[in-house]
Structures are given as C-alpha cells and as structure tokens.
Motif scaffolding. Structure first.
Motif, PDB file in Angstrom:
ATOM      1  N   HIS A 227      36.089 -31.526  27.491  1.00 31.91           N
ATOM      2  CA  HIS A 227      35.339 -32.318  26.528  1.00 31.91           C
ATOM      3  C   HIS A 227      34.202 -31.483  25.953  1.00 31.91           C
ATOM      4  O   HIS A 227      33.837 -30.442  26.496  1.00 31.91           O
ATOM      5  N   PHE A 228      33.681 -31.958  24.832  1.00 31.52           N
ATOM      6  CA  PHE A 228      32.497 -31.341  24.249  1.00 31.52           C
ATOM      7  C   PHE A 228      31.257 -31.894  24.946  1.00 31.52           C
ATOM      8  O   PHE A 228      31.250 -33.026  25.435  1.00 31.52           O
ATOM      9  N   THR A 229      30.217 -31.076  24.946  1.00 36.84           N
ATOM     10  CA  THR A 229      28.918 -31.517  25.446  1.00 36.84           C
ATOM     11  C   THR A 229      27.889 -31.356  24.340  1.00 36.84           C
ATOM     12  O   THR A 229      28.220 -30.904  23.232  1.00 36.84           O
ATOM     13  N   GLN A 230      26.662 -31.686  24.623  1.00 35.62           N
ATOM     14  CA  GLN A 230      25.615 -31.529  23.613  1.00 35.62           C
ATOM     15  C   GLN A 230      25.409 -30.072  23.232  1.00 35.62           C
ATOM     16  O   GLN A 230      25.044 -29.763  22.101  1.00 35.62           O
ATOM     17  N   THR A 231      25.676 -29.183  24.183  1.00 37.67           N
ATOM     18  CA  THR A 231      25.372 -27.756  23.958  1.00 37.67           C
ATOM     19  C   THR A 231      26.603 -26.860  23.961  1.00 37.67           C
ATOM     20  O   THR A 231      26.452 -25.635  23.958  1.00 37.67           O
ATOM     21  N   GLY A 232      27.802 -27.421  23.948  1.00 34.37           N
ATOM     22  CA  GLY A 232      28.982 -26.563  23.949  1.00 34.37           C
ATOM     23  C   GLY A 232      30.248 -27.265  24.376  1.00 34.37           C
ATOM     24  O   GLY A 232      30.478 -28.436  24.029  1.00 34.37           O
ATOM     25  N   ILE A 233      31.057 -26.569  25.171  1.00 37.16           N
ATOM     26  CA  ILE A 233      32.375 -27.071  25.560  1.00 37.16           C
ATOM     27  C   ILE A 233      32.554 -26.955  27.071  1.00 37.16           C
ATOM     28  O   ILE A 233      32.335 -25.884  27.651  1.00 37.16           O
ATOM     29  N   LYS A 234      32.948 -28.046  27.691  1.00 44.60           N
ATOM     30  CA  LYS A 234      33.281 -28.052  29.109  1.00 44.60           C
ATOM     31  C   LYS A 234      34.787 -27.860  29.244  1.00 44.60           C
ATOM     32  O   LYS A 234      35.580 -28.571  28.618  1.00 44.60           O
ATOM     33  N   LEU A 235      35.186 -26.858  30.039  1.00 44.81           N
ATOM     34  CA  LEU A 235      36.594 -26.534  30.203  1.00 44.81           C
ATOM     35  C   LEU A 235      37.193 -27.214  31.432  1.00 44.81           C
ATOM     36  O   LEU A 235      36.477 -27.648  32.337  1.00 44.81           O
ATOM     37  N   LYS A 236      38.511 -27.296  31.464  1.00 43.66           N
ATOM     38  CA  LYS A 236      39.206 -27.916  32.601  1.00 43.66           C
ATOM     39  C   LYS A 236      38.916 -27.170  33.896  1.00 43.66           C
ATOM     40  O   LYS A 236      38.913 -27.757  34.976  1.00 43.66           O
ATOM     41  N   SER A 237      38.668 -25.879  33.798  1.00 47.67           N
ATOM     42  CA  SER A 237      38.378 -25.072  34.984  1.00 47.67           C
ATOM     43  C   SER A 237      36.991 -25.347  35.547  1.00 47.67           C
ATOM     44  O   SER A 237      36.651 -24.904  36.646  1.00 47.67           O
ATOM     45  N   GLY A 238      36.177 -26.069  34.793  1.00 45.27           N
ATOM     46  CA  GLY A 238      34.809 -26.343  35.202  1.00 45.27           C
ATOM     47  C   GLY A 238      33.789 -25.464  34.520  1.00 45.27           C
ATOM     48  O   GLY A 238      32.582 -25.743  34.557  1.00 45.27           O
TER      49      GLY A 238
END
Length: 540
Positions: A372-383
């Motif tokens: 998912h997207f966050t306020q400051t970037g991208i969170k990946l499935k790997s964490g």
C-alpha cells in the motif's frame, strides 16, 4: 465520446447539400487518421504517386457533363490529427530522456535516410525528423489539426466512408467522405495511460504522475520512485539522476513487480561516415542502405535465436548483465525473468546508461510487490518501505484502435476485436480500410513502411481494374480461415496486450491471416506478391 445527436445532424446537413449523394465525388480519395510516424509516412508514399487518380470513377470532365450539379472532384488525401501538432508518440511523451528503443537506421523511413550518428534517437529529434519529412514531401499542408474522427460509417450503396469529425478548436461536428481509410493512430489511447489503483494511494502526500502526462514536474533534489519495468522506466531512471541535466533527483528507486531483460547497445554508430568516406565509392545514402540491411538482418537473427534457442539467449543476456553490474551491489536477479526473451519486449539501453546509474548511490532497483501507499512513500509486501516525494507510475499503455473512432457498416456496429487481420494490414469484413501496425520485435517503422507500400500497390491495382471496393473475407468457395487467440501484436505477453485482447484484431490459422513478425517474409508478401488472391474480394 461521440454525441450521436451531433453526428446525425452532421450527416443530415451533408445530405441536404446534394440530391444524389451516391453519384457525387467524395471529399477525399484517402482519409488518413493520425499525423504521427505512420500517418506522415503513408502521406509521403501517396505524394510520390500524386498524379494518379486512385479509383475508377468517371473523370472530372465526364462527371461535370453528365451531372451538372457536381462542383468538385475528390482531393487526393487528408490527414486528420486530434492533437495540436504532428509527431504522434513523439509529440505526446515529454518525460526526461524519452527516446526510441530501436536503432535509427531502421526506425527512419526507407525513402528518407536517417543520417544522424545517434542510434537510439531522442524524442525531440524524432519529432523534428517527422516534421522535416512532412515539409520535404509537401504533406504539411494536408494536415488538419485538432480534428478528431469520432465515427466511421461505410455504405454499400454509395461505396464510400462517411467520417464524423469534431473540430476541437471550434467545437464544430461535421461529416466528410472518403473512398479509402488508413488508420495510422498507433495502438494506444493518447488521452490516458494504464493506471491501476494502489491501496491507500490517496494518503500519499507527494506527487503522483504518469509519464504520459509529464508536464513541468519539478524533481530536483527529490526522492523519486518509478513503478514499472518497461522501456519507459528504464529510460527515466538514468535521466532523472543525470548530473548533466537542469534537474537532478536526490535518489531514484526503480520498483518492478517482476524482473526484466535489459541489454546495452552502442549509443552512437559512425559506420555511415567511414563507409561513405573519402576513399569509398559509396554515397551517404548508399551507405545508409547497406547499414540498414545489416541492422535488419541482425535484428531478425537475434529474434529468431531467442525463439529457437531461448536458453542460450538467456545465458547471453545474463552474462552481459553480470558484466555490466560487476563491482556494484545490485543483484543480477533483477534482470533475470522466468519467461523467455521476447515473450515480452526486450529493453535496450544506450551505452549502458541504466547500469552506470545503478553503480552510484543516487539510483537503486527493487523487485517486490506493493502492499500500500503511505503518506511518505510505498510499503512493500516484504515489509520494506520506500521513501518518496514523487511517485512515477510507468505502468503501461491503454490500448485503443483507430484513435477511439467507432466503426459501422450499413448502420451495424463492427467489433474489431472479433475480426481477423489480413496481412496484418486490412481487417476481415471491413472494406477499403487499412490499420497500420508496426513490429514488436524490431523497429516499428520497418513494418509501417512495408504496409504503406502495400496500400499504394492496392490502390493502384484498384485504379487499373476500375474497382471501387476491396474487402478481405475469411470464407471462400474452397476454404475458410479460423480465428485464433493471438492478436495482431503477435504472441507478445506484455500486460498492455493482455489487457486489450478483446479490442485488438486477431490472427487466423493460415496465410495470409497470421502475423509472422518477420521483415524478410513480410517484404515479399507486401511488396511483391500479387494483390489479388482468393481472400481479397473486389467489386465495381
């Protein structure tokens, strides 16, 4: 979208002008949709035959004597272009580093040599080349800008096309007629690219931009994440971190869902100069022809090798990447896909610019899935979390046929996605129409130029034998061609092709209904084989 009320009114207004429209000369013998590389190329070929009338109708003098209300004869051709300038792809895309991914010797027109030494030409140079070609061949004055073809209707009674056109500069919707239509709009939607929704993307506080809509993006000293694995993404990364440009990103991460085949090619080729040098008997134009043949044979050989010896080609590509990344901390796995070379288009980079960028701290490549997207970037499935000020969604194209124009035959809508392609030029059951498609495994223009020459041969044949209509039919008295799953784009498994399987014309199970993607065999088929065959039906 077409306003049906406006369309009907445009047709009514047109019919009011004449008492007997079936006997009236059409406005244009050939209507070309699109003023990009293909449309200008088609127009140049028509200009080279400008003194011939293409269709076997009565001459202008006889027409005037027999029908006193006739005021004019058809003009040879017109190009209708929706945008405000010519160039097509090369007018639309303006992102940093935009360039061709095919060598200029085969990307240029066969009738107008590309004599520049830069092989993977920049987008601005390609547009300039198209514009110069249009001026040189007297095509520019035939282009009508901001004119969108919204509907094409064929009448068996009048044996002509009626196009509903919107002039975006004035808002006027009007109708014009043509004997023959050439779709030269390419294969994608210019208004919007493919843009998937990402979970919680609305929470991102930075800027999200698609390369197709890159306008005045300020990325200097910014953290950028590029989502994508195609040629656009591979081009953007080195361009955004180039210290020689007016802007230079602080850091760029190329985020790809799956690995991609990438190979480095020489950025420059000075062979024309030494082959046409002081002690050579060859002119630059002759040297161009020799080197063009060389490059065509090299392209075809590499493609065939990838098809028939995929393991060997994989090993060669992997070895090349290992050599390029030696001394860096970049994993070769980012460029080692599970699929075979040319199942998807191979990315070519000039002078190893992508690999050079990855050797520096400003650039990185990650192969992972987006959670998912966050306020400051991208969170990946790997964490892992990728920080970003700007996210570039280089996620591909949205396929569109004929620039979005709907097609009707005697009032019945035509579903092009359920029709077969004839010689990868015409479409089953649709009269007097060609849709130009280039190669996916070589320079786009190579196939376009062959197809344009085929159109000229076809029109000359119709003129010689006084035919008004040419229509490819899949069923004859002796045989029948059957539709297959592969599209006119071949067996290419790229995402944008898979998403558009219902929109693209399909291949058939036999010649000339399948696509070879082989320049040498296509050259024979389109330039030298007889026009008339059992599948292409003519009528007067």
């Amino acid at each position: 979208m077409l306003d049906m009320t406006s369309a009907k009114q445009a047709i009514k207004d047109r019919l009011k002008l004449k008492k007997s429209p079936s006997n009236m000369p059409v406005d244009y013998e050939v209507l070309i949709i699109g003023a990009g590389l293909a449309g200008v190329g088609m127009a140049c070929r028509l200009q080279q035959r400008q003194h011939k009338s293409r269709f076997g109708r009565k001459s202008a003098n006889k027409a005037k004597r027999n029908h006193p209300y006739k005021k004019k004869t058809a003009q040879q051709f017109v190009i209708l272009e929706k945008r405000t300038d010519l160039g097509g792809t090369w007018d639309l895309f303006t992102y940093p580093g935009v360039r061709s991914d095919s060598d200029a010797l085969t990307f240029g027109y066969g009738f107008r040599p590309w004599l520049d030494y830069r092989m993977l030409a920049k987008g601005a140079d390609i547009k300039r080349y198209i514009a110069d070609t249009a001026r040189e061949f007297g095509v520019t004055e035939h282009i009508r800008y901001q004119h969108e073809v919204q509907q094409l209707s064929w009448s068996r009674t009048t044996q002509r096309w009626t196009a509903i056109v919107k002039n975006h500069s004035s808002g006027e919707v009007f109708a014009l007629t043509a004997n023959f239509v050439v779709g030269a709009t390419g294969y994608y939607d210019y208004e919007q690219g493919y843009r998937p929704y990402f979970e919680k993307e609305e929470t991102f506080l930075g800027q999200i931009v698609h390369p197709q809509h890159w306008q005045n993006v300020h990325y200097h000293d910014k953290k950028v994440v590029i989502i994508g694995s195609g040629a656009t993404a591979m081009t953007l990364l080195p361009a955004l971190v180039s210290e020689d440009s007016e802007q230079c990103a602080r850091h760029v991460t190329l985020l790809q869902r799956t690995p991609t085949y990438v190979a480095s090619v020489p950025g420059d080729d000075y062979a024309i100069d030494w082959l046409s040098g002081k002690f050579s008997p060859l002119s630059k134009e002759q040297a161009y022809t020799v080197l063009r043949v060389r490059n065509v044979l090299m392209q075809q050989s590499l493609y065939r090798a990838a098809i028939f010896a995929p393991k060997a080609m994989k090993a060669i590509l992997k070895h090349g990447v290992k050599k390029e990344l030696k001394g860096s901390n970049v994993d070769v796995g980012h460029f080692s896909p599970d699929y075979n070379p040319w199942d998807e288009r191979l990315c070519a980079v000039p002078d190893s610019d992508l690999f050079h960028a990855l050797h520096h701290e400003r650039a990185d490549i990650v192969t992972d899935q987006i959670d998912h997207f966050t306020q400051t970037g991208i969170k990946l499935k790997s964490g892992k979390h990728l920080e970003a000020d700007i996210i570039v969604t280089a996620t591909g194209l949205k396929i569109q046929m004929l620039g979005g124009a709907s097609v009707y035959i005697d009032g019945q809508a035509v579903d092009i996605g359920n029709r077969m392609t004839y010689k990868a030029t015409m479409i089953e059951g649709i009269p007097n129409m060609v849709a130009l498609f280039g190669y996916t495994n070589a320079s786009w223009t190579l196939k376009i130029d062959l197809a344009c020459q085929y159109v000229i041969r076809l029109l000359d044949y119709m003129h010689k034998h006084h035919y008004q209509v040419a229509i490819p039919q899949a069923r004859t008295d002796h045989s029948e061609a059957y539709i297959q799953e592969d599209t006119v784009m071949g067996a290419l498994s790229a995402g944008y092709v898979k998403r558009a399987v219902d929109e693209l014309p399909k291949q058939g199970d036999r010649y000339p209904w399948y696509v070879t993607n082989n320049y040498l065999s296509d050259r024979v088929m389109l330039k030298y084989r007889q026009i008339k065959d059992e599948w292409l039906q003519f009528s007067r």
